[in-house]
Design an enzyme around this catalytic site. Structure first.
Site, PDB file in Angstrom:
ATOM      1  N   HIS A 101     -13.381   9.827  -6.873  1.00  0.00           N
ATOM      2  CA  HIS A 101     -13.533   9.932  -5.415  1.00  0.00           C
ATOM      3  C   HIS A 101     -12.962  11.215  -4.820  1.00  0.00           C
ATOM      4  CE1 HIS A 101      -9.365   8.424  -5.328  1.00  0.00           C
ATOM      5  NE2 HIS A 101      -9.298   8.892  -4.109  1.00  0.00           N
ATOM      6  N   GLU A 105     -13.976  16.812  -3.389  1.00  0.00           N
ATOM      7  CA  GLU A 105     -13.131  17.399  -2.344  1.00  0.00           C
ATOM      8  C   GLU A 105     -12.112  18.384  -2.915  1.00  0.00           C
ATOM      9  OE1 GLU A 105     -11.427  17.455   1.706  1.00  0.00           O
ATOM     10  OE2 GLU A 105     -13.317  16.701   0.913  1.00  0.00           O
ATOM     11  N   ASP A 106     -11.501  18.027  -4.062  1.00  0.00           N
ATOM     12  CA  ASP A 106     -10.323  18.764  -4.530  1.00  0.00           C
ATOM     13  C   ASP A 106     -10.521  19.575  -5.801  1.00  0.00           C
ATOM     14  OD1 ASP A 106      -8.900  17.720  -2.417  1.00  0.00           O
ATOM     15  OD2 ASP A 106      -8.195  15.979  -3.526  1.00  0.00           O
ATOM     16  N   ASP A 171      -8.242   3.422  -2.205  1.00  0.00           N
ATOM     17  CA  ASP A 171      -7.621   4.749  -2.090  1.00  0.00           C
ATOM     18  C   ASP A 171      -6.446   4.695  -1.110  1.00  0.00           C
ATOM     19  OD1 ASP A 171      -7.309   7.639  -2.040  1.00  0.00           O
ATOM     20  OD2 ASP A 171      -8.490   7.642  -0.197  1.00  0.00           O
ATOM     21  N   ASP A 291       5.315 -21.804  10.713  1.00  0.00           N
ATOM     22  CA  ASP A 291       4.820 -21.795   9.345  1.00  0.00           C
ATOM     23  C   ASP A 291       5.221 -20.543   8.573  1.00  0.00           C
ATOM     24  OD1 ASP A 291       3.299 -20.405  11.099  1.00  0.00           O
ATOM     25  OD2 ASP A 291       1.403 -21.307  10.579  1.00  0.00           O
TER      26      ASP A 291
END
Length: 767
Positions: A101, A105-106, A171, A291
């Site tokens: 992912h 981008e990197d 992510d 609760d």
């Protein structure tokens, strides 16, 4: 019982303001990868993991040399995203997208590289998940626009393939797990973003496995004092509470066995954010929350759920009004279960949840549970996704995108995903169930049925009786909406009555549509007036290609929609004109050098401009006495660092160097800047009068304005303007414009006001 939470993270050494692990603390990527494969093989019907193996090797090579803030190799993060997706039992394509992912981008990898190696499906997922930029919670208009644009992209990607957001959630979850390696300001920013956007999306998708952890981590970093205090209070009597829950579990299991009901029974303390949410909504302390504990009973069939409920209600005394049947009336995110709150043997309330194994899987995995793949004999994959109607909220968000400007879209989105909202269940005359936010009115109900019903509504009956339109709907109400063709449409007052974001949006849309022509005309007039005031020619700026840039930036389909938004106040003239002017300048850079005024700038750049006050007005020495004026956007006073800007046809304007308008100048406009400084003269110091503007933030209290006025009176300061507004949280924002003789006097004045009781901060206007 649930596992014990680590109270404080391990201390790591600090580098450049953030924590860094020692090399011996690094996780081994190969061991993590083996953990991933082991988890996949636990649920995957096929032993073929070649695609995942290939993704890992390619990602590891692509991220070679890159490190996380923790100091670890970057590949650790994509591997953990893959592991989280495997825990959700996602398909191989989704896990591969999780591993890759960040690659586009990197690293040097491209979308085409991924499509070539892994196919179009994985490429589409990676493209949808690729980092969407920094979502900043700032009042700065440009940052808000960026945030809205990023979120628009995200929801459009979700509409194409819902797995995009599942990878994005994985992510975000791993990033929040390692948030101790971020500097404090980033921890807070990301925690707020997680709280406002990502955790609510996980809730909407029904993925409680991720939602609960995101909730707790967001609370931990956004309000650490609240979080650790809550952890301490719950852990203070941990042993005693665990013994209590175990006693209940043993009793319940024994009774289930005696009733011949096959059941798994276990107990837990509810997660921290859930307890905090109840404390906020109900204004209670930890000890007052009913609760804190939940005992869960997992059975085989729906019939067994109700049989188990009967056994439980024989064993313990139910607390009135605390029973909820989410099996007969499921939540919008597919959640089904029976909830009942009971009184324990020692007078301690506790909650029991009863559900089938299939319901439990849906509660944990939500929509991910319906994205299982089944491989047929030929090896082809058949994704069983038959829950499209459960994504009505996503379709609603996509509808908002088409009909709203960015600012309004953000407001609707955060309201629509409100994490603190609780639902009420009510019925149509035909018996259909509608779930609405707690506090909803018949108007909300009408718009939940259809826009036309809401627009023609003239009244309502609840349980057969006429009620006012601001009646608060209760669980189980049967509601009938009265309509009339003679109705003139909704009232603007309705906007302050309705609770649901959906109703607010539809009412606003009615007004926009009803008065669209008027708004378009008003918008045109506002643009013309603004351009005239700025000595700009509107016809030069409104070329089709410039207009398309503005339409795209603010998310409108045509120019009339932009003008209408301007007319009803959704946009400001300056936003539109400045963007048009930027595009115009890109095509007319060469014309700037031909202007004679820039010759003066070039000549002036040889020496600084000196600003002085004279009888004939403000003049500049050393630049042929060009006319000079002080800009009203930042109001410089003697002592401020200043810069000159040569305007077109109106001489030179003097700005503070920190003025927003100067900081955001395009490269072409920066050619018009001239160094400037104040002429140091005694007459200036004593006789000069300069407008200054400040903004004060203070706790709203009686007498504040009187004390401010007293300071101005005592210092003989002439106040020219004052504007006060107070937020729902009780914070007053006071904007003041007044005359001073220089920076020193202004500083003294601000210092005196800072000493007033309740003052939070004071800042000067910077454009």
């Amino acid at each position: 019982m649930s596992e014990t939470l680590e109270i404080r993270p391990k201390e790591f050494k600090m580098v450049d303001g953030h924590a860094v692990k020692e090399p011996e603390d690094y996780q081994d990527p190969e061991l993590l990868y083996q953990s991933l494969i082991k988890r996949i093989r636990e649920y995957h019907p096929s032993a073929d993991i070649s695609m995942i193996e290939k993704a890992y090797r390619i990602a590891k090579q692509a991220h070679e040399g890159q490190k996380r803030k923790s100091g670890e190799p970057y590949i650790i993060h994509p591997l953990w995203v893959g592991i989280i997706l495997a825990e959700l039992e996602m398909d191989k394509e989704t896990i591969v997208a999780g591993i890759l992912h960040d690659a586009v981008e990197d690293t040097i990898m491209t979308r085409d590289d991924i499509e070539r190696e892994f196919g179009a499906e994985v490429a589409l997922l990676v493209e949808g998940v690729t980092k969407l930029g920094q979502l900043s919670y700032s009042k700065d208009v440009d940052k808000m626009e960026l945030q809205a644009e990023n979120l628009r992209k995200m929801f459009l990607a979700m509409s194409k393939d819902i797995r995009v957001i599942i990878v994005k959630l994985a992510d975000r979850l791993h990033n929040m797990r390692t948030a101790q390696f971020w500097p404090p300001h980033k921890q807070k920013e990301k925690a707020r973003e997680t709280m406002d956007i990502y955790a609510p999306i996980a809730q909407r998708l029904g993925i409680s496995k991720i939602k609960k952890e995101l909730d707790d981590l967001a609370l931990k970093y956004y309000q650490p004092e609240v979080f650790y205090d809550l952890v301490k209070q719950i852990n203070d009597r941990k042993t005693e509470r665990e013994e209590f829950v175990q006693q209940i579990v043993d009793e319940v299991a024994s009774h289930m066995k005696n009733a011949d009901i096959q059941a798994e029974v276990y107990g837990r303390v509810k997660h921290f954010f859930s307890i905090y949410k109840k404390m906020v909504n109900q204004d209670k302390t930890v000890d007052q929350v009913y609760d804190l504990f939940a005992v869960r009973i997992i059975v085989d069939t729906v019939k067994d759920c109700y049989a188990a409920l009967g056994v439980i209600h024989e064993m313990y005394t139910p607390i009135p009004g605390r029973f909820k049947d989410y099996i007969a009336m499921p939540k919008a995110n597919m959640y089904q279960s029976l909830h009942t709150t009971l009184m324990g043997p020692a007078g301690q309330p506790f909650e029991i949840q009863i559900r089938t194994k299939e319901m439990h899987k849906t509660a944990e995995y939500g929509i991910a549970a319906h994205w299982k793949y089944k491989e047929s004999g030929d090896g082809k994959k058949n994704i069983a996704m038959q829950e499209e109607e459960k994504l009505s909220w996503l379709r609603q968000i996509l509808e908002w995108q088409q009909n709203t400007d960015n600012r309004e879209f953000l407001s609707l989105l955060k309201g629509g995903l409100d994490l603190f909202a609780e639902d009420v269940y009510c019925f149509t005359p035909n018996g259909d169930v509608k779930n609405l936010p707690n506090g909803s009115t018949p108007i909300d109900f009408a718009y939940a049925i259809h826009s036309a019903v809401g627009n023609k509504m003239v009244g309502a009956r609840v349980n057969g009786k006429l009620v006012t339109i601001d009646y608060k709907i209760q669980n189980g109400d049967r509601i009938e909406i009265l309509t009339s063709q003679n109705s003139k449409g909704p009232s603007r007052d309705w906007l302050s009555i309705v609770k649901s974001t959906q109703a607010k949006n539809k009412i606003n849309q009615w007004f926009k549509k009803e008065f669209k022509e008027e708004n378009i005309i008003r918008g045109k007039e506002m643009l013309q007036a603004y351009c005239k005031a700025k000595s700009l020619v509107l016809s030069d700026l409104t070329k089709p290609k410039y207009m398309q840039v503005v339409q795209k930036k603010y998310g409108f389909r045509d120019w009339d929609a932009v003008l209408a938004a301007l007319g009803h106040g959704g946009l400001k003239e300056g936003q539109i004109v400045n963007r048009l002017a930027e595009e115009y300048q890109k095509d007319h850079k060469e014309e700037i050098t031909d202007e004679t005024i820039l010759e003066k700038v070039s000549e002036a750049s040889k020496h600084k401009v000196h600003i002085a006050k004279s009888k004939s007005g403000i003049v500049v020495k050393g630049i042929d006495d060009i006319a000079v004026r002080f800009s009203r956007c930042c109001n410089p006073v003697p002592g401020d660092e200043i810069v000159g800007f040569v305007t077109r046809g109106r001489g030179m304007s003097i700005h503070r160097t920190d003025c927003v308008n100067i900081l955001h100048l395009s490269n072409a406009e920066r050619a018009r800047l001239v160094d400037a400084e104040w002429e140091q003269t005694e007459s200036d110091a004593s006789n000069g009068q300069y407008m200054a503007e400040i903004k004060m933030y203070a706790t709203d209290r009686q007498g504040m304005l009187m004390e401010i006025s007293k300071i101005f009176t005592e210092n003989k300061i002439d106040v020219k303007s004052m504007n006060v507004r107070t937020s729902k949280q009780g914070t007053a924002t006071i904007e003041m414009g007044f005359i001073v003789r220089g920076r020193e006097e202004l500083a003294r004045l601000i210092e005196k006001m800072r000493q007033l009781e309740g003052v939070i901060d004071i800042e000067r206007s910077v454009g």
